[in-house]
Write a protein that holds these residues in place. Sequence first.
Motif, mmCIF file in Angstrom:
data_model
loop_
_atom_site.group_PDB
_atom_site.id
_atom_site.type_symbol
_atom_site.label_atom_id
_atom_site.label_comp_id
_atom_site.label_asym_id
_atom_site.label_seq_id
_atom_site.Cartn_x
_atom_site.Cartn_y
_atom_site.Cartn_z
ATOM 1 N N THR A 145 0.822 -1.217 0.000
ATOM 2 C CA THR A 145 0.000 0.000 0.000
ATOM 3 C C THR A 145 0.852 1.261 0.000
ATOM 4 O O THR A 145 0.409 2.308 0.468
ATOM 5 C CB THR A 145 -0.915 0.004 1.242
ATOM 6 O OG1 THR A 145 -0.105 -0.003 2.431
ATOM 7 C CG2 THR A 145 -1.832 -1.209 1.244
ATOM 8 N N ARG A 146 2.069 1.170 -0.525
ATOM 9 C CA ARG A 146 2.988 2.291 -0.455
ATOM 10 C C ARG A 146 2.426 3.561 -1.109
ATOM 11 O O ARG A 146 2.553 4.659 -0.569
ATOM 12 C CB ARG A 146 4.339 1.929 -1.088
ATOM 13 C CG ARG A 146 5.213 1.044 -0.215
ATOM 14 C CD ARG A 146 5.592 1.794 1.059
ATOM 15 N NE ARG A 146 6.191 0.941 2.070
ATOM 16 C CZ ARG A 146 7.493 0.800 2.257
ATOM 17 N NH1 ARG A 146 8.344 1.426 1.469
ATOM 18 N NH2 ARG A 146 7.943 0.028 3.229
ATOM 19 N N TYR B 165 9.267 7.572 0.447
ATOM 20 C CA TYR B 165 8.223 7.144 1.373
ATOM 21 C C TYR B 165 8.703 7.332 2.809
ATOM 22 O O TYR B 165 9.854 7.048 3.128
ATOM 23 C CB TYR B 165 7.890 5.669 1.126
ATOM 24 C CG TYR B 165 6.862 5.094 2.068
ATOM 25 C CD1 TYR B 165 5.502 5.247 1.802
ATOM 26 C CD2 TYR B 165 7.238 4.404 3.214
ATOM 27 C CE1 TYR B 165 4.549 4.718 2.661
ATOM 28 C CE2 TYR B 165 6.296 3.876 4.071
ATOM 29 C CZ TYR B 165 4.948 4.039 3.793
ATOM 30 O OH TYR B 165 4.008 3.515 4.650
ATOM 31 N N ASP C 72 -0.429 5.069 1.047
ATOM 32 C CA ASP C 72 0.122 5.619 2.292
ATOM 33 C C ASP C 72 0.937 6.886 2.019
ATOM 34 O O ASP C 72 0.907 7.840 2.802
ATOM 35 C CB ASP C 72 1.012 4.582 2.983
ATOM 36 C CG ASP C 72 0.215 3.394 3.486
ATOM 37 O OD1 ASP C 72 -1.016 3.511 3.596
ATOM 38 O OD2 ASP C 72 0.830 2.338 3.757
ATOM 39 N N ARG D 74 -1.431 9.743 1.445
ATOM 40 C CA ARG D 74 -1.985 10.171 2.735
ATOM 41 C C ARG D 74 -0.978 10.999 3.516
ATOM 42 O O ARG D 74 -1.313 12.059 4.073
ATOM 43 C CB ARG D 74 -2.379 8.929 3.533
ATOM 44 C CG ARG D 74 -2.936 9.202 4.924
ATOM 45 C CD ARG D 74 -2.764 7.999 5.812
ATOM 46 N NE ARG D 74 -1.353 7.685 6.016
ATOM 47 C CZ ARG D 74 -0.899 6.455 6.312
ATOM 48 N NH1 ARG D 74 -1.735 5.450 6.432
ATOM 49 N NH2 ARG D 74 0.393 6.257 6.481
ATOM 50 N N ASN D 75 0.266 10.523 3.581
ATOM 51 C CA ASN D 75 1.303 11.264 4.305
ATOM 52 C C ASN D 75 1.542 12.638 3.699
ATOM 53 O O ASN D 75 1.764 13.618 4.421
ATOM 54 C CB ASN D 75 2.614 10.463 4.303
ATOM 55 C CG ASN D 75 2.524 9.177 5.089
ATOM 56 O OD1 ASN D 75 1.675 9.030 5.969
ATOM 57 N ND2 ASN D 75 3.383 8.223 4.781
#
Length: 383
Positions: A48-49, A356, A52, A55-56
């Motif tokens: 789900t990188r 990430y 995520d 979102r971040n």
Amino acid sequence: MTVIKRAPLRQRLRPWISGFDVPLLIAVLWIGAWGLLCMYSAGYDHGTRFGDHARNMLLAWGLMLVVAQVPPQRLMALAIPLYTLGVLLLVATLAFGITKKGATRWLNVGLVIQPSELLKLATPLMLAWWFQKREGVLRWADFVAAFGLLLLPFLLIAKQPDLGTGLLVLAAGLYVIFFAGLSWRLVIPFLVVGVIGITAIVVSEDHICQDEVTWPLLKPYQKHRVCTLLDPSKDPLGKGFHIIQGEIAIGSGGVTGKGLMQGTQTHLEFIPERTTDFIFAAFGEEFGLLGALALLVGYTALILRGLMIAAAAPTLFSRLMAGAVTLSFFTYVFVNMGMVSGILPVVGVPLPFVSYGGTAMVTLGLSLGLLLSIGRVKKLVKT
């Protein structure tokens, strides 16, 4: 009966959006767009990188816009509490922290946090407050005290050990001290010693990189990183593997790149940490030289605009913080791209808004929010 007419939405939002530095926002959005595209391309088959990461990024941008509403004077009042809290958390991490892969960098306070990230912002904030309070009456003792305030968190972070984060904190603090008026006569000798030291390491690499030779002040793995940088072929399946595969990926991308989601080095798992520290290798393979130049245009625009904001800031605190935040951003970019392309040792430094990582993303968002706040105050004063 009195009827109160509600103001239109545009009028109610105007205080929130007026005065923002548009060129800086455009640069941030440009970098973020490339970051999302790269994460989708390199990480679509990596759990789900991408989701995520998006979102971040939204969280970081939201915090950036919120912090931008706060006047720098109020942010200055947070210097001592944030710095004190950060140092206490670092001490607690050394005593009660979570150890992973030989490093004690995390602390469980109900949720697992990495306190060293807080010091990336708290340390320059504290130093800028220190020099603001001594504006006009600076003495050499004030610079000595400033170095003490800087070395305390740096040494605690290096003890974990986390040399990458420690160097980022050290660099941010040094930028503040330099902009506060540190004489070139004191800076140049250190630069000369650094150049001589690097030259000596390169020249004597065959001798000092032998297994029986111990380097003072550095851990064995840190010595190994430097020696691997000098000659990656000595450990092609170990530490040298990162550098070799990164260089192969960037070189194979050519001018235009292999295309979206078409990177063989990336998706065949030859690039280690392809969504975090080594994401620029994946970026270079899939988007090529032209894509790398487009990304660098965004970073260059952000850094130049940040320096312009620093030069025009109304107070010493604002100038020091704006300059430190801007050059810290430059340090992130230079170190990450340098280590991926084989000109710097491999350390854990992310590529801003592309790599990430939630904690680093939030820290960058808070830092840029402070920069926007400084630029916004200047514009509101003019209007």
